[in-house]
Every structure is written in C-alpha cells, then in structure tokens.
Design a protein around this motif. Structure first.
Motif, PDB file in Angstrom:
ATOM      1  N   GLY A 147     -22.943  11.874  10.915  1.00 37.95           N
ATOM      2  CA  GLY A 147     -22.507  13.029   9.825  1.00 37.95           C
ATOM      3  C   GLY A 147     -22.649  14.413  10.598  1.00 37.95           C
ATOM      4  N   ALA A 148     -23.551  14.736  11.285  1.00 40.15           N
ATOM      5  CA  ALA A 148     -23.910  15.896  11.991  1.00 40.15           C
ATOM      6  C   ALA A 148     -22.490  16.015  12.989  1.00 40.15           C
ATOM      7  CB  ALA A 148     -25.225  16.047  12.627  1.00 40.15           C
ATOM      8  N   ALA A 149     -22.276  14.888  13.725  1.00 41.10           N
ATOM      9  CA  ALA A 149     -21.283  15.025  14.859  1.00 41.10           C
ATOM     10  C   ALA A 149     -19.764  15.466  14.047  1.00 41.10           C
ATOM     11  CB  ALA A 149     -21.126  13.771  15.587  1.00 41.10           C
ATOM     12  N   VAL A 203     -15.823  17.597   1.523  1.00 39.39           N
ATOM     13  CA  VAL A 203     -16.306  16.328   2.000  1.00 39.39           C
ATOM     14  C   VAL A 203     -16.240  15.265   0.770  1.00 39.39           C
ATOM     15  CG1 VAL A 203     -18.328  14.801   2.936  1.00 39.39           C
ATOM     16  CG2 VAL A 203     -17.730  16.993   3.542  1.00 39.39           C
ATOM     17  N   ARG A 204     -15.449  14.255   1.040  1.00 43.72           N
ATOM     18  CA  ARG A 204     -15.134  13.251  -0.039  1.00 43.72           C
ATOM     19  C   ARG A 204     -16.383  12.117  -0.032  1.00 43.72           C
ATOM     20  NH1 ARG A 204     -10.351  12.239  -2.520  1.00 43.72           N
ATOM     21  NH2 ARG A 204     -10.320  10.047  -2.347  1.00 43.72           N
ATOM     22  N   ARG A 205     -16.652  11.725  -1.310  1.00 45.24           N
ATOM     23  CA  ARG A 205     -17.700  10.435  -1.567  1.00 45.24           C
ATOM     24  C   ARG A 205     -19.013  11.030  -0.947  1.00 45.24           C
ATOM     25  NH1 ARG A 205     -12.698   8.362  -0.149  1.00 45.24           N
ATOM     26  NH2 ARG A 205     -11.899   6.959  -2.094  1.00 45.24           N
ATOM     27  N   GLY A 206     -19.534  12.065  -1.029  1.00 39.32           N
ATOM     28  CA  GLY A 206     -20.825  12.214  -0.907  1.00 39.32           C
ATOM     29  C   GLY A 206     -21.454  12.101   0.551  1.00 39.32           C
ATOM     30  N   PHE A 207     -22.646  11.800   0.755  1.00 38.24           N
ATOM     31  CA  PHE A 207     -23.029  11.415   2.136  1.00 38.24           C
ATOM     32  C   PHE A 207     -22.268  10.391   2.763  1.00 38.24           C
ATOM     33  CE2 PHE A 207     -26.706  13.782   0.379  1.00 38.24           C
ATOM     34  CZ  PHE A 207     -26.696  15.138   1.213  1.00 38.24           C
ATOM     35  N   SER A 208     -22.017   9.432   1.915  1.00 37.54           N
ATOM     36  CA  SER A 208     -21.173   8.259   2.359  1.00 37.54           C
ATOM     37  C   SER A 208     -19.844   8.545   3.293  1.00 37.54           C
ATOM     38  CB  SER A 208     -21.013   7.478   1.320  1.00 37.54           C
ATOM     39  OG  SER A 208     -20.067   6.315   1.762  1.00 37.54           O
ATOM     40  N   GLY A 209     -19.177   9.607   2.626  1.00 38.93           N
ATOM     41  CA  GLY A 209     -17.997  10.138   3.286  1.00 38.93           C
ATOM     42  C   GLY A 209     -18.415  11.162   4.410  1.00 38.93           C
ATOM     43  N   LEU A 210     -19.554  11.813   4.363  1.00 39.38           N
ATOM     44  CA  LEU A 210     -19.999  12.533   5.558  1.00 39.38           C
ATOM     45  C   LEU A 210     -20.131  11.805   6.826  1.00 39.38           C
ATOM     46  CD1 LEU A 210     -20.807  15.369   6.309  1.00 39.38           C
ATOM     47  CD2 LEU A 210     -22.925  15.068   5.492  1.00 39.38           C
ATOM     48  N   HIS A 211     -20.868  10.815   6.597  1.00 40.09           N
ATOM     49  CA  HIS A 211     -21.051   9.991   7.988  1.00 40.09           C
ATOM     50  C   HIS A 211     -19.757   9.271   8.634  1.00 40.09           C
ATOM     51  CE1 HIS A 211     -21.216   5.740   6.699  1.00 40.09           C
ATOM     52  NE2 HIS A 211     -21.708   6.101   5.815  1.00 40.09           N
ATOM     53  N   ARG A 212     -18.823   9.163   7.498  1.00 40.65           N
ATOM     54  CA  ARG A 212     -17.522   8.555   7.879  1.00 40.65           C
ATOM     55  C   ARG A 212     -16.375   9.643   8.195  1.00 40.65           C
ATOM     56  NH1 ARG A 212     -18.159   4.846   3.614  1.00 40.65           N
ATOM     57  NH2 ARG A 212     -16.878   6.065   2.400  1.00 40.65           N
ATOM     58  N   GLY A 213     -16.660  10.804   7.949  1.00 40.89           N
ATOM     59  CA  GLY A 213     -15.942  12.126   8.484  1.00 40.89           C
ATOM     60  C   GLY A 213     -14.677  12.094   7.468  1.00 40.89           C
ATOM     61  N   GLU A 214     -14.838  11.807   6.166  1.00 38.95           N
ATOM     62  CA  GLU A 214     -13.847  12.013   4.941  1.00 38.95           C
ATOM     63  C   GLU A 214     -13.535  13.544   4.581  1.00 38.95           C
ATOM     64  OE1 GLU A 214     -13.991   9.233   2.048  1.00 38.95           O
ATOM     65  OE2 GLU A 214     -14.686   7.852   3.240  1.00 38.95           O
ATOM     66  N   PHE A 215     -13.221  14.299   5.615  1.00 38.48           N
ATOM     67  CA  PHE A 215     -12.943  15.677   5.510  1.00 38.48           C
ATOM     68  C   PHE A 215     -11.432  16.198   5.019  1.00 38.48           C
ATOM     69  CE2 PHE A 215     -16.722  16.869   8.528  1.00 38.48           C
ATOM     70  CZ  PHE A 215     -17.670  15.874   7.634  1.00 38.48           C
ATOM     71  N   ARG A 216     -11.349  17.212   4.557  1.00 41.83           N
ATOM     72  CA  ARG A 216     -10.005  18.090   4.202  1.00 41.83           C
ATOM     73  C   ARG A 216     -10.590  19.219   3.875  1.00 41.83           C
ATOM     74  NH1 ARG A 216      -7.340  17.254  -1.357  1.00 41.83           N
ATOM     75  NH2 ARG A 216      -6.081  19.129  -0.572  1.00 41.83           N
ATOM     76  N   LEU A 217      -9.572  20.291   4.467  1.00 39.17           N
ATOM     77  CA  LEU A 217      -9.625  21.494   4.112  1.00 39.17           C
ATOM     78  C   LEU A 217      -9.194  21.823   2.832  1.00 39.17           C
ATOM     79  CD1 LEU A 217      -8.315  23.433   7.520  1.00 39.17           C
ATOM     80  CD2 LEU A 217     -10.526  23.579   6.576  1.00 39.17           C
TER      81      LEU A 217
END
Length: 356
Positions: free
Chosen positions: A120-122, A72-86
């Motif tokens: 973020g949970a979604a 998850v990029r950029r911590g919780f900021s990226g978590l609620h925006r969905g900035e994910f990568r495997l």
C-alpha cells in the motif's frame, strides 16, 4: 422650489448600518506549511451514514486549496491492491444525502501483515500522495497508524462509526442517524406491544458501548435499558416488568445494547421465566447502518472532512480530528482506542427516573 426625492428610509438605514449586517467573507485559503499537493482518502470498517458527506468535504476542500484528492476504493483492501482514482468536485456531486460509502469498504487480512502495508505504501508513493485520510473506527485507525509508523506517510483519522465509541470526540459520523433509525423502529414496536399486551426486548448496536441504547431508551420511553458499561444482573428486569404490569401498562419496551452479556435473548428469557408474560425479541441489526444521514451527521461529516485536509496542510500526523464542546480537537490515534469513552451517567440516571 425644486423638489428633491426623499431618501427611502429602509434603504438609508440599510446603507448606514451595512457594516453591522454584512456577513464577512470566509477565509477560503488555508496556510499550507507542509506543502501538501495530493492526498488520498478511504473509508474502512463498517459503513456509517455520513461517510459520503465526509468524502465530499475532503474532495471539495482539496479543490479549494489547489490539492488533488485520490479516492481509494474498498478501504485497506483496495489500498494494497492500488485501486486508486482521482476525484474532483463533480465526482462527489449529489452524494451528500446518500447512505453507505461511494468508495466502498472491506475488511482486509492482507493489510494486517507488514507485506500488505508495504504494498500500500508503494502505491501511495507511486501516486505522489503526501498524506492519507482514513474515515472509520478504531480498527481502521489501527491500520492507518501502522502504515504511518512503518512507512512515514502522514495519516489523519476521521471518526466514522455508528457506535460513537471513539475517545476524542463528542460524536462520531453516523451516530445521530443510527439513533433515529432505531428510535423509529422502537416507536412502531411499542404500538404493536401495547395492542397485544406484549413485552418487546429490542437489541440495538453497540458491541462495546451503550451510547445508542441510552439515547433510544430515553427518547423511546423504555422501561429498562441494558448496556455493556453496567453488567447488572439480568434478573433485575423481572421486578421492573412486574411493576409496569401492576401500574396498568399494556406493554413494555426493554432496550439492550448488543454488547450486554447474554444480549436481548438472555433478557427476554429472564422475563419469560420470571413472569410468564409473553415476550418478543427484535434485533435491529444492520438496518441501523443504512439510510440517508440526518442533518446532524451531514454537518459533522462536512466539518470533519474539511478539518482533516487542513490538518495535513498544517503538518499534523497520526491524529484523529474530532469535535468536543463545539471545538476541533486533535487526538493521537492510539489514544482513540486506548482510552475509554464513557457513556453519560446523567442520561443513564434520566432513563431510570423516567421509566416509572
């Protein structure tokens, strides 16, 4: 008579005692009663040297256990925006020695709201994540714990902060490097102070804790140290400086943790007003967060990153993995910020004893 080759005594001894000398193969596979198949990892709050080593450990431990890892990029900021990568093992190659965090970090006002955490949970559910590993300090653990309590997503904390102020572990990731960085600056400033017969008041990080200040004071031979845990009157430094001058010292080093009331400038003002001696203030600031992590931080981060994955596999949740007296510990996240981690009183005494 037929000659028979004589056995090599070294080889014979090696064969005879091979069971005593062979290092046992490590147990790679860890039980997975929780059935974890995919975990997410993020770094949050202030960066700390060794965070990349922890990320690397999470990714590679996951790969060994057949578990996918989502960065998850950029911590919780990226978590609620969905900035994910495997992330796979090659994605974290050549990162062990790098400072900062390859996943980046950021503060997030949105995450402080129930709506932000719901977003973020979604995203985590959409990606099929079974648990989240949060590498950071007490503020980061607050954010992770709120997510777990509101959305039933298991969270494991990994202590990553240079301040070393989290209850439940002897040391936090980044602390050792921060001390070495500050000590290097102190050594250089002492040379200048002695050459110009000046007093240097050096401020190190530690808003709520004096761990860095104490270690640097002892290792750097400081004449005095001021920490938040002991709000002694700033005027006490005046007599200490006078005594140093009377003993023929050409310069003095005073260490101040940033959380001490008045900070380094307050201490310097007291010295100048009380003695009339030339005083300089040096605030080391964020330089203590940067640079390549020292070996102790790399090892600690590697062990804790591995342990965090195993903790999720074991079904643990809402705890911080730590190392206390050489053993892994699991401290409930609320305790990491509710309980106080005191400085070493023996080290404080040692600093005073050796300052004559």
């Amino acid at each position: 008579m037929t000659d028979h080759p004589r056995p090599d005594p070294i080889q014979a001894d090696s064969d005879a005692h091979s069971e005593h000398h062979r290092i046992p193969e490590p147990e790679i596979r860890h039980p997975n009663p929780a059935g974890v198949r995919r975990v997410a990892v993020l770094t949050s709050g202030g960066d700390a040297p060794g965070m990349n080593a922890a990320i690397r450990a999470v990714v590679r431990t996951g790969a060994q256990q057949g578990i996918e890892v989502v960065g998850v990029r950029r911590g919780f900021s990226g978590l609620h925006r969905g900035e994910f990568r495997l992330l796979g093992p090659r994605d974290v190659a050549n990162t062990l020695q790098r400072g900062g965090t390859l996943l980046l970090t950021a503060r997030s006002r949105t995450w402080r709201t129930p709506e932000g955490r719901a977003e973020g949970a979604a995203h985590l559910r959409e990606w099929g994540v079974d648990g989240l590993i949060v590498i950071g300090g007490d503020g980061s653990f607050h954010g992770g714990y709120a997510l777990q309590e509101e959305h039933d997503i298991p969270v494991i904390g990994v202590p990553g902060t240079i301040d070393n102020d989290l209850y439940g572990t002897d040391h936090t990731i980044g602390y050792f490097t921060a001390v070495e960085t500050a000590l290097g600056a102190v050594d250089k400033l002492r040379d200048t102070g002695a050459s110009h017969e000046r007093i240097f008041v050096i401020e190190v990080m530690g808003r709520h804790a004096g761990h860095i200040a104490l270690d640097v004071a002892v290792a750097g031979g400081a004449e005095e140290v001021f920490i938040p845990e002991d709000a002694k009157p700033v005027g006490t430094v005046v007599d200490i400086v006078r005594q140093s001058v009377s003993k023929g010292k050409l310069g003095s080093i005073i260490i101040v943790a940033e959380g001490y009331p008045g900070g380094a400038q307050g201490v310097a003002d007291a010295i100048a007003q009380g003695t009339g001696l030339e005083t300089r203030v040096s605030i080391l600031g964020h330089i203590q967060r940067g640079g390549s992590p020292v070996s102790s931080d790399r090892i600690l981060a590697s062990r804790l990153g591995e342990a965090a994955v195993y903790a999720l596999m074991d079904g643990k949740r809402g705890v911080m993995v730590g190392r206390t007296s050489g053993l892994f510990t699991y401290t409930p996240l609320p305790e990491t910020w509710q309980k106080s981690k005191d400085v070493s009183h023996d080290l404080y005494r040692c600093a005073k004893t050796l300052s004559i």
